[in-house]
Write a protein that holds these residues in place. Structure first.
Motif, PDB file in Angstrom:
ATOM      1  N   VAL A   1       0.840  -1.220  -0.069  1.00 21.05           N
ATOM      2  CA  VAL A   1       0.029  -0.101   0.064  1.00 21.05           C
ATOM      3  C   VAL A   1       0.919   1.550   0.046  1.00 21.05           C
ATOM      4  O   VAL A   1       1.819   1.264   0.698  1.00 21.05           O
ATOM      5  CB  VAL A   1      -0.975   0.328   1.434  1.00 21.05           C
ATOM      6  CG1 VAL A   1      -0.146   0.114   2.524  1.00 21.05           C
ATOM      7  CG2 VAL A   1      -2.003   0.988   1.176  1.00 21.05           C
ATOM      8  N   TYR A   2       0.509   2.246  -0.798  1.00 16.28           N
ATOM      9  CA  TYR A   2       1.162   3.444  -0.777  1.00 16.28           C
ATOM     10  C   TYR A   2       0.599   4.533   0.115  1.00 16.28           C
ATOM     11  O   TYR A   2      -0.504   4.944   0.042  1.00 16.28           O
ATOM     12  CB  TYR A   2       1.269   3.901  -2.399  1.00 16.28           C
ATOM     13  CG  TYR A   2       2.098   5.302  -2.444  1.00 16.28           C
ATOM     14  CD1 TYR A   2       3.337   5.378  -2.161  1.00 16.28           C
ATOM     15  CD2 TYR A   2       1.280   6.432  -2.878  1.00 16.28           C
ATOM     16  CE1 TYR A   2       4.043   6.913  -2.371  1.00 16.28           C
ATOM     17  CE2 TYR A   2       1.726   7.716  -3.038  1.00 16.28           C
ATOM     18  CZ  TYR A   2       3.189   7.718  -2.669  1.00 16.28           C
ATOM     19  OH  TYR A   2       3.881   8.976  -3.002  1.00 16.28           O
ATOM     20  N   ILE A   3       1.585   5.379   0.967  1.00 17.74           N
ATOM     21  CA  ILE A   3       0.986   6.282   1.750  1.00 17.74           C
ATOM     22  C   ILE A   3       1.535   7.667   1.256  1.00 17.74           C
ATOM     23  O   ILE A   3       2.849   8.030   1.471  1.00 17.74           O
ATOM     24  CB  ILE A   3       1.630   6.105   3.085  1.00 17.74           C
ATOM     25  CG1 ILE A   3       1.335   4.667   3.684  1.00 17.74           C
ATOM     26  CG2 ILE A   3       0.889   7.044   4.159  1.00 17.74           C
ATOM     27  CD1 ILE A   3      -0.046   4.569   3.634  1.00 17.74           C
ATOM     28  N   PRO A   4       0.844   8.536   0.482  1.00 15.43           N
ATOM     29  CA  PRO A   4       1.292   9.663  -0.053  1.00 15.43           C
ATOM     30  C   PRO A   4       1.787  10.802   1.115  1.00 15.43           C
ATOM     31  O   PRO A   4       1.184  10.720   2.123  1.00 15.43           O
ATOM     32  CB  PRO A   4      -0.140  10.309  -0.710  1.00 15.43           C
ATOM     33  CG  PRO A   4      -0.886   8.981  -0.874  1.00 15.43           C
ATOM     34  CD  PRO A   4      -0.751   8.236   0.339  1.00 15.43           C
ATOM     35  N   LEU A   5       2.560  11.530   0.787  1.00 14.78           N
ATOM     36  CA  LEU A   5       2.960  12.552   1.532  1.00 14.78           C
ATOM     37  C   LEU A   5       1.937  13.345   2.084  1.00 14.78           C
ATOM     38  O   LEU A   5       1.056  14.132   1.191  1.00 14.78           O
ATOM     39  CB  LEU A   5       3.946  13.577   0.963  1.00 14.78           C
ATOM     40  CG  LEU A   5       4.659  14.759   1.825  1.00 14.78           C
ATOM     41  CD1 LEU A   5       5.902  15.048   1.330  1.00 14.78           C
ATOM     42  CD2 LEU A   5       3.820  15.923   1.752  1.00 14.78           C
ATOM     43  N   GLY A   6       1.615  13.478   3.480  1.00 15.99           N
ATOM     44  CA  GLY A   6       0.818  14.362   4.036  1.00 15.99           C
ATOM     45  C   GLY A   6      -0.744  13.471   4.306  1.00 15.99           C
ATOM     46  O   GLY A   6      -1.685  14.178   5.333  1.00 15.99           O
ATOM     47  N   ALA A   7      -0.788  12.293   3.801  1.00 14.92           N
ATOM     48  CA  ALA A   7      -2.019  11.494   4.170  1.00 14.92           C
ATOM     49  C   ALA A   7      -1.922  11.067   5.616  1.00 14.92           C
ATOM     50  O   ALA A   7      -0.939  10.797   6.318  1.00 14.92           O
ATOM     51  CB  ALA A   7      -1.907  10.309   3.186  1.00 14.92           C
ATOM     52  N   VAL A   8      -2.941  10.917   6.158  1.00 11.30           N
ATOM     53  CA  VAL A   8      -3.235  10.563   7.443  1.00 11.30           C
ATOM     54  C   VAL A   8      -3.424   9.127   7.745  1.00 11.30           C
ATOM     55  O   VAL A   8      -4.204   8.422   6.954  1.00 11.30           O
ATOM     56  CB  VAL A   8      -4.646  11.266   8.239  1.00 11.30           C
ATOM     57  CG1 VAL A   8      -4.892  10.638   9.652  1.00 11.30           C
ATOM     58  CG2 VAL A   8      -4.558  13.062   8.211  1.00 11.30           C
ATOM     59  N   HIS A   9      -2.609   8.454   8.115  1.00 11.78           N
ATOM     60  CA  HIS A   9      -2.503   6.949   8.241  1.00 11.78           C
ATOM     61  C   HIS A   9      -2.053   6.089   9.560  1.00 11.78           C
ATOM     62  O   HIS A   9      -1.636   6.944  10.271  1.00 11.78           O
ATOM     63  CB  HIS A   9      -1.464   6.599   7.171  1.00 11.78           C
ATOM     64  CG  HIS A   9      -0.041   7.089   7.375  1.00 11.78           C
ATOM     65  ND1 HIS A   9       0.445   8.361   7.133  1.00 11.78           N
ATOM     66  CD2 HIS A   9       1.165   6.374   8.071  1.00 11.78           C
ATOM     67  CE1 HIS A   9       1.640   8.507   7.604  1.00 11.78           C
ATOM     68  NE2 HIS A   9       2.135   7.256   7.904  1.00 11.78           N
ATOM     69  N   ARG A  10      -2.294   4.866   9.508  1.00  6.93           N
ATOM     70  CA  ARG A  10      -2.204   4.289  10.583  1.00  6.93           C
ATOM     71  C   ARG A  10      -2.075   2.676  10.081  1.00  6.93           C
ATOM     72  O   ARG A  10      -2.860   2.272   9.216  1.00  6.93           O
ATOM     73  CB  ARG A  10      -3.259   4.327  11.660  1.00  6.93           C
ATOM     74  CG  ARG A  10      -2.851   3.293  13.021  1.00  6.93           C
ATOM     75  CD  ARG A  10      -4.071   3.087  13.969  1.00  6.93           C
ATOM     76  NE  ARG A  10      -5.198   4.018  13.855  1.00  6.93           N
ATOM     77  CZ  ARG A  10      -5.532   4.881  14.872  1.00  6.93           C
ATOM     78  NH1 ARG A  10      -4.748   4.777  16.080  1.00  6.93           N
ATOM     79  NH2 ARG A  10      -6.691   5.415  14.794  1.00  6.93           N
ATOM     80  N   MET A  11      -0.976   2.042  10.909  1.00  8.47           N
ATOM     81  CA  MET A  11      -1.179   0.612  10.628  1.00  8.47           C
ATOM     82  C   MET A  11      -1.467  -0.091  11.863  1.00  8.47           C
ATOM     83  O   MET A  11      -0.962   0.472  13.192  1.00  8.47           O
ATOM     84  CB  MET A  11       0.273  -0.031  10.093  1.00  8.47           C
ATOM     85  CG  MET A  11       1.510  -0.042  11.141  1.00  8.47           C
ATOM     86  SD  MET A  11       2.815  -0.596  10.441  1.00  8.47           S
ATOM     87  CE  MET A  11       3.548   0.332   9.234  1.00  8.47           C
ATOM     88  N   GLU A  12      -2.224  -1.249  11.771  1.00 11.05           N
ATOM     89  CA  GLU A  12      -2.477  -2.126  13.011  1.00 11.05           C
ATOM     90  C   GLU A  12      -2.331  -3.565  12.780  1.00 11.05           C
ATOM     91  O   GLU A  12      -2.409  -4.122  11.567  1.00 11.05           O
ATOM     92  CB  GLU A  12      -4.061  -1.758  13.481  1.00 11.05           C
ATOM     93  CG  GLU A  12      -4.376  -0.389  13.737  1.00 11.05           C
ATOM     94  CD  GLU A  12      -5.904  -0.256  13.684  1.00 11.05           C
ATOM     95  OE1 GLU A  12      -6.461  -0.939  14.819  1.00 11.05           O
ATOM     96  OE2 GLU A  12      -6.459   0.455  12.789  1.00 11.05           O
ATOM     97  N   ASN A  13      -2.100  -4.441  13.915  1.00 11.07           N
ATOM     98  CA  ASN A  13      -1.879  -5.701  13.571  1.00 11.07           C
ATOM     99  C   ASN A  13      -3.145  -6.367  14.323  1.00 11.07           C
ATOM    100  O   ASN A  13      -3.303  -6.839  15.458  1.00 11.07           O
ATOM    101  CB  ASN A  13      -0.704  -6.197  14.353  1.00 11.07           C
ATOM    102  CG  ASN A  13      -0.628  -7.969  14.081  1.00 11.07           C
ATOM    103  OD1 ASN A  13      -1.647  -8.582  13.557  1.00 11.07           O
ATOM    104  ND2 ASN A  13       0.436  -8.547  14.810  1.00 11.07           N
TER     105      ASN A  13
END
Length: 483
Positions: free
Chosen positions: A434-446
């Motif tokens: 998955v790609y996270i663009p600059l400035g995008a609000v993001h999170r990863m979880e397990n």
């Protein structure tokens, strides 16, 4: 049966076992002599009970960076911690021990506290419990008790305790004459021969009421600041964070200088069992299993015609080979290697200072960076790009965040990641990305029951860990905090 509350001091960032021990992950959390860390060994030693003593849940003092490591390691070894007090900044053992005593006295002024560093080696639990039981008798008489270690050689790296009488075989507490600073070799030899000097183990036993009274008598200026820090403490995810403003007013001083060297009601319990503060690589060699030539090895290592040497590789992919070494220590980490004469291991602190002056990251930080949710390690770093391996514990989540200077590409290599990118939430499985663009609000979880592993590729003008705008975090970290 006397119930004792252990007070475990776990905020140190010792440098004497560099490069294995560093500020970001000091020796108390490392597996130096076996399958458990020094903290875990300490907590297990101060649990259960025998010889007429039993132990309550431990009270732990640590700093904010280590709080999740403490909890995780204690739970791993089956120890449910009591209160964990968070020191806003390092102020030495004087304020820390007073804070523990004031906290304990809120519910039981007569509570008996056993203060112990988290990084000592004392393998005979039963013998240590017997020494604690002997100390309790002195505590009941209003004494402050410290534990003296029977010296086995003229050590110059320890302070000593000058006793009023030679220890006998009873193990009873003996009145202390004075503290002795680290001696030179000749003085250490004379003290060993005299028979009434013991190594200062830095372990204390006293009633909360009595140690508070000792602070009032000998360091009264410390009381208001530490008392305000305890009364103003705030609950934080199961931890108790001491008030930072008040804590900053407390003098940074050891309990020896603040109280013990001035008190007139101090007794010493001799401890004849095995003990080490594991304060140098020479001490690690002494504590390690050695071959017939006095060589200790750990990890993927090979020793050929070596004697009185320590070879240790902490990288499964790095084969360490020593040929013809005598009185040499070699410790190989993924990002740093230390080679030294075994007689110079007390000078490792100078190495760290030199590296700090050179602004070398290895002075204080590892390539593997531990976080409450797991850890990451940098695999490649150059101008405008960085590659990381990230491991997220089951059920854990990184903060909801964005970056000002970089974009990211995540490739899942093991497990499944639950990924948030702006308004989109989706599951990303093995071999997917998955790609996270600059400035995008993001999170990863397990969301799974096994650790999740992914490779992160960062690109941008600035790749520092402080490039984080944090919106939500289950670990209550502030803006700019790492991870």
């Amino acid at each position: 049966m006397h119930t004792i509350t252990p007070v475990i001091l776990c905020g140190g960032s010792g440098t004497r076992l560099w490069p294995l021990s560093r500020k970001s992950y000091p020796k108390q959390f490392a597996h130096i002599l076996g399958d458990e860390s020094l903290l875990q060994a300490c907590a297990k030693r101060l649990s259960g009970g025998s010889r007429g003593v039993s132990f309550a849940a431990p009270l732990v003092l640590t700093n904010s960076d280590f709080r999740f490591m403490v909890t995780e390691q204690l739970l791993e070894c089956g120890i449910d911690p009591g209160a964990i007090l968070i020191e806003p900044e390092a102020r030495n053992t004087g304020p820390a021990i007073l804070a523990a005593a004031l906290h304990a006295a809120e519910t039981d002024p007569d509570a008996i506290l056993l203060v112990a560093p988290s990084d000592h080696v004392i393998p005979d639990h039963d013998a240590f419990h017997a020494a604690v039981a002997a100390g309790v008798k002195a505590v009941e008489a209003g004494r402050l008790v410290t534990f003296g270690i029977s010296p086995t050689y003229p050590e110059t790296g320890y302070g000593y305790l000058d006793l009023a009488a030679r220890p006998d075989d009873t193990g009873a507490a003996i009145e202390l004459n004075r503290f002795v600073e680290k001696p030179d070799a000749a003085t250490a030899a004379d003290m060993l021969k005299a028979g009434h000097y013991l190594w200062n183990g830095g372990i204390f036993l006293f009633a909360a009421r009595d140690i508070i009274a000792a602070y009032k008598a000998h360091s009264p200026n410390m009381i208001p600041a530490v008392k305000d820090a305890v009364s103003g403490a705030q609950a934080d995810l199961g931890f108790l964070r001491l008030d930072s403003g008040a804590w900053g007013r407390a003098e940074s001083i050891s309990i020896d200088f603040a109280v013990m060297e001035k008190a007139d009601n101090l007794s010493v319990v001799p401890f004849t069992g095995h003990w080490s503060d594991l304060g140098s690589w020479a001490a690690v060699l002494r504590e390690s299993t050695q071959d017939e030539n006095g060589v200790a090895t750990s990890g993927p290592t090979t020793a050929i015609d070596c004697s009185n040497s320590l070879l240790r590789s902490e990288n499964d992919g790095l084969q360490l080979v020593g040929v013809g070494l005598e009185n040499i220590m070699v410790v190989a980490m993924p990002d740093a290697v230390l080679v030294a004469d075994m007689n110079r291991t007390q000078d490792v602190g100078k190495v760290v200072k030199t590296l700090r002056d050179k602004k070398a990251a290895q002075a204080e930080s590892f390539a593997r960076d531990h976080r409450p949710w797991g850890y990451f390690e940098t695999l490649a770093l150059s101008d405008r790009f960085q590659v990381k391996r990230i491991v997220v514990k089951p059920g854990a989540a990184l903060s909801l965040q964005s970056h000002v200077h970089r974009s990211e590409h995540w490739i899942v290599v093991s497990g499944t990641a639950k990924v948030t990118v702006d308004e989109t939430i989706k599951l990303v499985s093995e071999n997917e990305s998955v790609y996270i663009p600059l400035g995008a609000v993001h999170r990863m979880e397990n969301p799974g029951k096994l650790p999740m592993v992914l490779i992160e590729v960062q690109t941008g003008a600035y790749l520092g860990e402080d490039d984080i705008v944090r919106y939500e975090d289950v670990y209550s970290r502030g803006q700019g905090a790492k991870g």
